[in-house]
Design a protein around this motif. Sequence first.
Motif, mmCIF file in Angstrom:
data_model
loop_
_atom_site.group_PDB
_atom_site.id
_atom_site.type_symbol
_atom_site.label_atom_id
_atom_site.label_comp_id
_atom_site.label_asym_id
_atom_site.label_seq_id
_atom_site.Cartn_x
_atom_site.Cartn_y
_atom_site.Cartn_z
ATOM 1 N N PRO A 195 1.299 3.187 -10.593
ATOM 2 C CA PRO A 195 0.797 4.062 -9.517
ATOM 3 C C PRO A 195 -0.346 3.425 -8.730
ATOM 4 O O PRO A 195 -0.547 3.757 -7.556
ATOM 5 N N LEU A 196 -1.083 2.535 -9.356
ATOM 6 C CA LEU A 196 -2.175 1.876 -8.641
ATOM 7 C C LEU A 196 -1.640 0.875 -7.629
ATOM 8 O O LEU A 196 -2.153 0.755 -6.510
ATOM 9 N N VAL A 197 -0.592 0.150 -8.025
ATOM 10 C CA VAL A 197 -0.028 -0.855 -7.114
ATOM 11 C C VAL A 197 0.555 -0.163 -5.880
ATOM 12 O O VAL A 197 0.392 -0.635 -4.755
ATOM 13 N N HIS A 230 6.170 -15.758 -12.433
ATOM 14 C CA HIS A 230 4.965 -15.312 -11.731
ATOM 15 C C HIS A 230 5.266 -14.503 -10.476
ATOM 16 O O HIS A 230 4.351 -14.028 -9.825
ATOM 17 N N GLY A 231 6.550 -14.373 -10.137
ATOM 18 C CA GLY A 231 6.932 -13.888 -8.809
ATOM 19 C C GLY A 231 6.299 -12.576 -8.380
ATOM 20 O O GLY A 231 6.026 -12.358 -7.203
ATOM 21 N N TRP A 232 6.019 -11.678 -9.336
ATOM 22 C CA TRP A 232 5.503 -10.357 -8.972
ATOM 23 C C TRP A 232 4.057 -10.411 -8.489
ATOM 24 O O TRP A 232 3.631 -9.578 -7.685
ATOM 25 N N LEU A 233 3.300 -11.383 -8.979
ATOM 26 C CA LEU A 233 1.853 -11.323 -8.771
ATOM 27 C C LEU A 233 1.448 -11.405 -7.297
ATOM 28 O O LEU A 233 0.684 -10.561 -6.815
ATOM 29 N N PRO A 234 1.933 -12.421 -6.555
ATOM 30 C CA PRO A 234 1.516 -12.480 -5.145
ATOM 31 C C PRO A 234 2.007 -11.262 -4.347
ATOM 32 O O PRO A 234 1.335 -10.831 -3.411
ATOM 33 N N ILE A 235 3.157 -10.686 -4.745
ATOM 34 C CA ILE A 235 3.676 -9.537 -4.001
ATOM 35 C C ILE A 235 2.830 -8.288 -4.265
ATOM 36 O O ILE A 235 2.617 -7.457 -3.380
ATOM 37 N N ALA A 236 2.318 -8.192 -5.497
ATOM 38 C CA ALA A 236 1.526 -7.019 -5.864
ATOM 39 C C ALA A 236 0.195 -6.966 -5.121
ATOM 40 O O ALA A 236 -0.606 -6.050 -5.337
ATOM 41 N N MET A 237 -0.009 -7.932 -4.211
ATOM 42 C CA MET A 237 -1.268 -7.990 -3.474
ATOM 43 C C MET A 237 -1.446 -6.852 -2.484
ATOM 44 O O MET A 237 -2.499 -6.691 -1.890
#
Lengths: 575, 498
Positions: free
Chosen positions: B148-150, B230-237
């Motif tokens: 929910p935070l993302v 790692h793919g999710w991390l930059p998108i979760a920005m």
Amino acid sequence: MPGLALLAAIGTPLGLALLLALPAARGLVWRALSFAPLPALALALFGTVPFTVSNDWLILGSVLGLDATARLFLIPAALVWTAAAAAARVWMAGDRRATGFGLCFLFAMTGNLGLFLADDAPTFYAFFALMSFSSYGLVLHARSEEALGAARLYIAFVLAGELALFAGLGLAVGETGSLMLADIADTALSVPTVALLLAGFGVKLGVMPLHFWLPPAHGAAPVPASAVLSGAMIKAGLFGIVATLPLGEAAYADLGVVVTAAGMVTIFAALLMGARETAPKTVLGFSSVSQMGIVALGIGAALMAPGAWGAVLPVLAFLAAHHALAKAGLFLGAGAFAVQHSPAARMAVTVALVLPALILAGMPLLSGALGKEALKTALGAGPAVWLPWITLALMLSGVATTLLMARFLVQLWRKRPAAPAGVESDGLVIPFVLLALAAAALPAIWPTVAGSAAQPIAEAAPGTPWPLVAGALIATAAAVASHTSRVGWSAVLSTLTAPAERAAARVGDALVRRRRALSRKARALPPALDGWIAEHRLGQTGIAALLVAVLVIGGAQHVAPTDPIAPPAAEQNGP
Amino acid sequence: MIDMPLLPLIILMTSLGAAPVLLALPERSARLRTGLNLAVAAVKVALVIWLAWKAAHGVVYDLRLSVLPGLDLHLQADPLALMFVALSAVLWLVTTIYSVGYLERGPHRARFFGFFSLCVAATVGIAMAGNLFTFLLFYELLTLATYPLVIHRGTAAALRAGRIYLIYTLVGGLALLLGTLALWGLAGTTDFVPGGVMAEVAAERPAAAQALFVLLIAALGVKAALVPLHGWLPIAMVAPAPVSALLHAVAVVKAGAFGIIRVVYEVFGIELAQGLGVTGPLIAVAAVTIIYGSLRALAQDDIKVRLAYSTVSQVSYITLGVALAGPVAAIGALAHLIHQGVMKITMFMAAGNLAEGLGVKKVSQMDGVGRAMPGTMAAFSLAALAMIGLPPFAGFVSKWYLAQGGIAAGQDWVIALLLGSSLLNAAYFLPLLHRAWFRDATPEAANAPARRKISLWLAAPPMVTAGFVLVIGVLANAPFSPLEWTRFIVTREFNGGL
């Protein structure tokens, strides 16, 4: 007590830098700027060495202190910073980016003075990095195309150097098992480690082929920043080599050859490249590169023959002090020149600039010549194969420096360095003159400062004027040649013949006037008088001829008896 | 002082108990929410200090609640757990203050702070988990609490990022579940024990042990953002700045890295892992991640994405140090767990301030922002220089120990790797500093309508954490510094393992 003194030495510039963040305190900081290096200077002059203070909590167990060698580096560095800070205050008085400059200047000062006081590798590295990175702001200050390019080049080399140092110091600590610089310098480190350290410090020293950043950076930075970049910060590279490498402990023949060769190439290549430069401060930058080639010769020899290090080290310390004062003086002098409004004042500054230029070029009895002579003596214990070449290189470096100095003085007039408007001239002239005088007095002061380490200098031969003379002759010839190529032979010839033609014309005019006058008089005087004059003229001519005859005969008689005794040929066969 | 055996549970309950209350609070009672948030966060810091004090004086905390025979809910407070709890407690307090300022008058604050609190509770649970089973529970809770935070902003991009995040982490969580079951089946226990519990299994069935190692590391590697997971991390920005800050500093990414530490040291034991030949590939993965993350960061114009790729790279330092299998490298790894958290949280909060105060979200818009926001940019610059590894900041200390660890392990090439990484760090951070401090603002930027003065709630936290970056670097050798604490942990792990 030593703890407090150290705190004052490092804390004063650092504290002033932090104070700059407060707009209300900025005026105070600028007024106090030239006092910032003084605690460090006092510590170096009056502190009893060696001493150390352990700060177990700091970084990885920081140890600060001062030993006899570091002291000899710290004193000139602090002097140069003091003079440059005095100049910076007036130079930046009306600059809208003055605060940024002051911040970088004070941080760089903290790093530069602090690294001489660091006794362990991480602390040393921290100060070194502080100095290198904050100088970026000094090089960039003008924000011109030239400054941007120079700053980009500068930061690239700084990064490369810092990385080499991180690796070199890291490996050295790994091999030594101790963080202390003294332990590292006592251990026979592996060749890659030494090579990395040499490369890291070589960047700062500007030895070829690691010099590319140096002349543009020194040329682009504002005058006070150039003075410290060249006078004080370059020496941090030399000090790093002295403090970390196991010189005198182990031989690194291959590295020694590389460094010596690099030094020789540096001395002359810097001349060739510097002579093409038009900006006077960039020419000075190349001269710094060339001078550091001399220093590299000493280091290279010690790498090949560890036995020579004991003799080489005090000479290198002296050469570093000599170059610091003279070169910083020249930079501030260039600034003093730039802020003068009248050609007469400019000429006065130029004449004053000749003093540090001569010191640097190796005027006999002054520090440059003494340092080189002492280095020659010290390298007598060095590698025998290289000795003749090193001697030759040292001799020719005098010629090279003379040429660069001549180029600098000429270009100063052709392409005056940029200066902010309305700079108070005294603020530059005084630091410049004091530095130049300090450089001139260095041979006399050094024994008091350095004690027994001054022995090689005191015993050094006065040096020969020939490289200087040769340089001056070549410079003159080059000036004539360049003038010729610019305006063509006929113009040069006409320039050369012009005085004679003018004289001839003037004589002709005078004769014509005289003849006319005479003819007027002749018309006015009675013919009898005319006859008398003719007689009288004849008599006068006779008297004159008689006098000449007497003089010739008398002179010949006077010279004749002294002939057998003169010329005192023995004097010509001096050393 | 009185002894409280339930202290770890109380610490866990501070944020876990606060979460439902915060969720239930009506949207408009902002003052009450802020007060509650800050009070709980402050109490927790105090409790953690107390816990650390007691633990340092030899009090052992060990809470078990049996679920199945041989499968307990197990909370404990060993030094490693304490380190991570302390990091999360301190940074949670700072981030809470920042969030209050950041979400001022924004929608869905009740939801945000409720899940925020839950997220931190999960982190504390992960830290103090005494076995892989408990770890797994909190690990899954973290996944769910972060979602929910993302997606907080509710935009299409946010929803997409949330979906991708959920797919990655749920698959990772599933793998961890399988791994936990396999561990339980093979070793008969899931307890974290210094020196490991897999010795017998590995002796009998090395292939199974190797497979389990790969499974567990892959499962944890999703959150730790090991390439290629790692793919999710930059998108979760797309998440709000405080969420990104917490995600990168303590919560998600660090939970993965922390799990890798536990698995390598206390499930397998470092000697056994070396014996199984699995540390070599792990080193390789970490090395590739370090370089790959930095290379990708170079090309990003969005500040937060650049920071995200930088995290990919920097968190793998931890994995690298663990896999190098020497005490010195381990000190570097554990110290970096803390140091990277403090540095990265500073940068994310500063980036948030740039976006809030100046509307600056891209590197190319950063010209002259140093003059506009000197405090924020000073904090950012300090953290960036620390990331590059310049002394005397925090990043230097961990890099130095990793380098020394590489040398001690006979792997001198690690220095080359660190140099390459530092060079890339410099290449993607220094241009930002150059723009911020040494260029003048463009005329459009100077008159942009997005310009507004940020409140002290936003301005202060990054400066405080930047202060930490400086202090834990300059005072690295002082008692109770992260480095000293790390040395203490490593002594324990390596004595236990030998």
